[in-house]
Enzyme design. Structure first.
Site, PDB file in Angstrom:
ATOM      1  CG  ASP A  34     -20.327  46.846-106.353  1.00  0.00           C
ATOM      2  OD1 ASP A  34     -19.510  45.930-106.178  1.00  0.00           O
ATOM      3  OD2 ASP A  34     -20.128  48.016-105.962  1.00  0.00           O
ATOM      4  CB  THR A 131      -9.262  60.442-108.756  1.00  0.00           C
ATOM      5  OG1 THR A 131      -8.260  60.933-107.894  1.00  0.00           O
ATOM      6  CG2 THR A 131      -8.568  59.659-109.862  1.00  0.00           C
ATOM      7  CG  ASP A 132      -7.397  65.078-106.468  1.00  0.00           C
ATOM      8  OD1 ASP A 132      -7.265  63.845-106.343  1.00  0.00           O
ATOM      9  OD2 ASP A 132      -7.250  65.875-105.511  1.00  0.00           O
ATOM     10  CD  GLU A 133      -4.898  59.647-105.935  1.00  0.00           C
ATOM     11  OE1 GLU A 133      -3.946  58.945-106.280  1.00  0.00           O
ATOM     12  OE2 GLU A 133      -5.581  59.441-104.922  1.00  0.00           O
ATOM     13  CE1 TYR A 156      -8.078  54.848-108.354  1.00  0.00           C
ATOM     14  CE2 TYR A 156      -6.818  56.711-107.494  1.00  0.00           C
ATOM     15  CZ  TYR A 156      -8.036  56.125-107.820  1.00  0.00           C
ATOM     16  OH  TYR A 156      -9.203  56.821-107.611  1.00  0.00           O
ATOM     17  CB  SER A 157      -3.210  58.451-110.753  1.00  0.00           C
ATOM     18  OG  SER A 157      -1.838  58.213-110.722  1.00  0.00           O
ATOM     19  CE  LYS A 160     -11.127  56.715-111.588  1.00  0.00           C
ATOM     20  NZ  LYS A 160     -12.455  56.036-111.546  1.00  0.00           N
ATOM     21  CG  ASN A 186     -14.812  61.591-101.667  1.00  0.00           C
ATOM     22  OD1 ASN A 186     -15.965  61.360-101.971  1.00  0.00           O
ATOM     23  ND2 ASN A 186     -14.064  62.427-102.391  1.00  0.00           N
ATOM     24  N   PRO A 211      -0.052  54.733 -88.640  1.00  0.00           N
ATOM     25  CG  PRO A 211      -0.470  53.140 -90.299  1.00  0.00           C
ATOM     26  CD  PRO A 211      -1.049  53.731 -89.052  1.00  0.00           C
ATOM     27  CE1 TYR A 213       3.095  54.282 -96.871  1.00  0.00           C
ATOM     28  CE2 TYR A 213       1.019  55.383 -97.344  1.00  0.00           C
ATOM     29  CZ  TYR A 213       1.800  54.232 -97.326  1.00  0.00           C
ATOM     30  OH  TYR A 213       1.272  53.049 -97.766  1.00  0.00           O
ATOM     31  N   GLY A 289       6.787  56.693-105.518  1.00  0.00           N
ATOM     32  CA  GLY A 289       5.993  57.567-106.419  1.00  0.00           C
ATOM     33  C   GLY A 289       4.944  58.394-105.690  1.00  0.00           C
ATOM     34  CE1 TYR A 347     -30.091  42.357-102.965  1.00  0.00           C
ATOM     35  CE2 TYR A 347     -28.527  42.389-101.146  1.00  0.00           C
ATOM     36  CZ  TYR A 347     -29.435  43.046-101.958  1.00  0.00           C
ATOM     37  OH  TYR A 347     -29.692  44.368-101.762  1.00  0.00           O
TER      38      TYR A 347
HETATM   39  N1  LIG Z   1     -12.173  57.572-102.380  1.00  0.00           N
HETATM   40  C1  LIG Z   1     -11.798  58.760-102.844  1.00  0.00           C
HETATM   41  O1  LIG Z   1     -11.293  59.588-102.086  1.00  0.00           O
HETATM   42  C2  LIG Z   1     -12.037  59.126-104.295  1.00  0.00           C
HETATM   43  C3  LIG Z   1     -11.779  60.440-104.696  1.00  0.00           C
HETATM   44  C4  LIG Z   1     -12.048  60.792-106.026  1.00  0.00           C
HETATM   45  C5  LIG Z   1     -12.560  59.874-106.913  1.00  0.00           C
HETATM   46  N2  LIG Z   1     -12.776  58.598-106.492  1.00  0.00           N
HETATM   47  C6  LIG Z   1     -13.359  57.654-107.476  1.00  0.00           C
HETATM   48  O2  LIG Z   1     -14.677  57.360-107.033  1.00  0.00           O
HETATM   49  C7  LIG Z   1     -15.009  56.015-107.357  1.00  0.00           C
HETATM   50  C8  LIG Z   1     -15.442  55.278-106.116  1.00  0.00           C
HETATM   51  O3  LIG Z   1     -14.368  55.283-105.168  1.00  0.00           O
HETATM   52  P1  LIG Z   1     -14.537  54.570-103.743  1.00  0.00           P
HETATM   53  O4  LIG Z   1     -13.532  55.157-102.848  1.00  0.00           O
HETATM   54  O5  LIG Z   1     -15.957  54.555-103.363  1.00  0.00           O
HETATM   55  O6  LIG Z   1     -14.079  53.083-104.121  1.00  0.00           O
HETATM   56  P2  LIG Z   1     -14.329  51.737-103.338  1.00  0.00           P
HETATM   57  O7  LIG Z   1     -13.073  50.937-103.550  1.00  0.00           O
HETATM   58  O8  LIG Z   1     -14.802  51.972-101.951  1.00  0.00           O
HETATM   59  O9  LIG Z   1     -15.549  51.055-104.131  1.00  0.00           O
HETATM   60  C9  LIG Z   1     -15.406  50.546-105.418  1.00  0.00           C
HETATM   61  C10 LIG Z   1     -16.641  49.721-105.713  1.00  0.00           C
HETATM   62  O10 LIG Z   1     -16.505  49.213-107.053  1.00  0.00           O
HETATM   63  C11 LIG Z   1     -16.801  47.828-107.060  1.00  0.00           C
HETATM   64  N3  LIG Z   1     -16.022  47.191-108.121  1.00  0.00           N
HETATM   65  C12 LIG Z   1     -14.670  47.066-108.186  1.00  0.00           C
HETATM   66  N4  LIG Z   1     -14.316  46.365-109.284  1.00  0.00           N
HETATM   67  C13 LIG Z   1     -15.480  46.090-109.947  1.00  0.00           C
HETATM   68  C14 LIG Z   1     -15.777  45.387-111.143  1.00  0.00           C
HETATM   69  N5  LIG Z   1     -14.792  44.832-111.890  1.00  0.00           N
HETATM   70  N6  LIG Z   1     -17.067  45.279-111.529  1.00  0.00           N
HETATM   71  C15 LIG Z   1     -18.071  45.811-110.788  1.00  0.00           C
HETATM   72  N7  LIG Z   1     -17.845  46.467-109.621  1.00  0.00           N
HETATM   73  C16 LIG Z   1     -16.559  46.600-109.208  1.00  0.00           C
HETATM   74  C17 LIG Z   1     -16.389  47.331-105.684  1.00  0.00           C
HETATM   75  O11 LIG Z   1     -17.053  46.117-105.335  1.00  0.00           O
HETATM   76  C18 LIG Z   1     -16.802  48.494-104.800  1.00  0.00           C
HETATM   77  O12 LIG Z   1     -18.149  48.379-104.386  1.00  0.00           O
HETATM   78  C19 LIG Z   1     -13.770  55.415-108.027  1.00  0.00           C
HETATM   79  O13 LIG Z   1     -13.967  55.475-109.426  1.00  0.00           O
HETATM   80  C20 LIG Z   1     -12.636  56.324-107.598  1.00  0.00           C
HETATM   81  O14 LIG Z   1     -11.625  56.361-108.564  1.00  0.00           O
HETATM   82  C21 LIG Z   1     -12.534  58.200-105.210  1.00  0.00           C
END
Ligand SMILES: NC(=O)c1ccc[n+]([C@@H]2O[C@H](COP(=O)([O-])OP(=O)(O)OC[C@H]3O[C@@H](n4cnc5c(N)ncnc54)[C@H](O)[C@@H]3O)[C@@H](O)[C@H]2O)c1
Length: 349
Positions: A34, A131-133, A156-157, A160, A186, A211, A213, A289, A347
């Site tokens: 990360d 994601t479902d998006e 974003y979508s 992905k 989630n 807030p 939307y 959008g 760390y």
């Molecule tokens: N949150 C949701 O509801 C949801 C739903 C479905 C899928 N997802 C997918 O699940 C995954 C995690 O989502 P989340 O909500 O935990 O995201 P988040 O934004 O909380 O966490 C993303 C993590 O990725 C790390 N990161 C970002 N850019 C990076 C890079 N260039 N190199 C290394 N690390 C990097 C960030 O430091 C962070 O720890 C994503 O791929 C997202 O598309 C999320």
């Protein structure tokens, strides 16, 4: 012993996946890769960071050379890829950051896996978390199935969706063993307070407007984050090579109803008069959008792998609110940005 690289393990969902794997599989070596953007918070993993089977590596997945070097060093058998830029509103402001991490970063990981596995794919697996998006939006009826055509609407979508296509292309072209999961929204502990549920809890506690939307009728399908981590565990181990699995809880809520339920539970837990929290609800201008409705058909993962969420939405929401009420220091640190010092203290000595 298997070695698994989990990317984005310091983020919201990633930290729950890392914990699930570190505790459930003591003979796996779990490497959390990360870069620690604003969304990455190692304090999410405080309880497991001293386990012998856990290692943290700070790296940016957009840096192809560094990614390859880490893969050569740790020689993973599996990759679970969650690292992403994940917030739709931010993608509208800075789409390129999403292309860099979500598309280029994913391709860098695929290339690194392909390079070190050298065509010997026995016991290897690349799990892409999506994601479902990617499916776009639904009208008032219907559900997203695994074969629903992709139709992303936000940067974003779109990023992905593009990464999903690359993952499948590496399976088709090079035979790389992959699985994909496309999950609904989630919620749960450790969620960064820019997203709806933690934002509303934070704002109720600090007496700020909630807030919503547009007219609040946007509908999302919500899954407790620990149930998402369980689904990832199941698909990573038992999913069919090359297949996608939609993950959800058949649990649709209009934003306004969800926020009202949240307000009701917070008032109850704080022993306040009902209506106190809800009086903070404020409708704001819609985002461009904005998709009307997402809803997942999760019957494939249920029928093929026996997956079912472990909690109802009301239970999960109650556990989530309790977690935020009991961890207000986490919320304060994240809101003030102070959590970013944790890595340095922990760390870098
Ligand atoms: N949150 C949701 O509801 C949801 C739903 C479905 C899928 N997802 C997918 O699940 C995954 C995690 O989502 P989340 O909500 O935990 O995201 P988040 O934004 O909380 O966490 C993303 C993590 O990725 C790390 N990161 C970002 N850019 C990076 C890079 N260039 N190199 C290394 N690390 C990097 C960030 O430091 C962070 O720890 C994503 O791929 C997202 O598309 C999320």
């Amino acid at each position: 012993m298997s070695t698994i690289i989990i990317t984005g393990g310091a983020g919201f969902i990633g930290s729950h996946v890392v914990r699930e794997f570190v505790l459930k599989y003591p003979n796996y070596k779990i490497v959390n890769l990360d870069v620690l953007t604003y969304a990455g918070n190692l304090a999410n993993l405080k309880d497991i960071e001293h386990h012998a089977n856990y290692t943290f590596v700070k790296a940016d997945i957009t840096d192809a050379n560094h990614v390859l070097q880490i893969f050569e060093q740790y020689k993973p058998d599996g990759v679970i890829h969650l690292a992403a830029e994940s917030h739709v509103d931010r993608s509208i402001v800075d789409p390129l950051a999403f292309v860099m991490t979500n598309v280029i970063g994913t391709v860098n990981l695929l290339n690194a896996a392909k390079t070190i596995w050298k065509g010997d794919f026995e016991g290897k697996r690349f799990h892409h978390v999506s994601t479902d998006e990617v499916y776009g939006t639904l009208g008032e009826v219907g559900l997203f199935k695994e074969d629903t055509a992709y139709d992303p609407h936000s940067p974003y979508s779109a990023s992905k969706a593009s990464s999903d296509h690359f993952v499948r292309a590496y399976n088709d072209t090079y035979g790389l063993p992959v699985v994909l999961t496309n999950c609904s929204n989630n919620y749960g502990p450790n969620h960064f307070p820019e997203k709806l549920i933690p934002l509303c809890i934070h704002n109720v506690l600090t007496n700020k407007p909630l807030p919503i939307y547009g007219d609040g009728k946007f509908t999302r399908d919500w899954l407790f984050v620990i149930d998402h981590a369980r689904a990832i565990d199941l698909v990573f181990h038992k999913g069919k090579n090359g297949d996608s699995y939609n993950v959800g809880g058949f649990n649709e809520w209009q934003n306004i109803d969800l926020v009202k339920e949240l307000c009701k539970q917070v008032d109850e837990k704080l022993g306040r008069e009902q209506g106190t929290a809800a009086s903070l609800i404020t409708f704001v201008k819609d985002r461009p959008g904005h998709d009307l409705r997402y809803a997942i058909d999760a019957s494939k993962i249920n029928q093929e792998l026996g997956y079912k969420p472990s909690v109802t939405f009301e239970e999960g929401l109650s556990q989530t609110i309790d977690w935020y009420l009991n961890n207000q220091d986490w919320l304060d640190q994240v809101s003030s940005g102070e959590y970013q010092n944790y890595y340095k203290k922990q760390y870098q000595g």
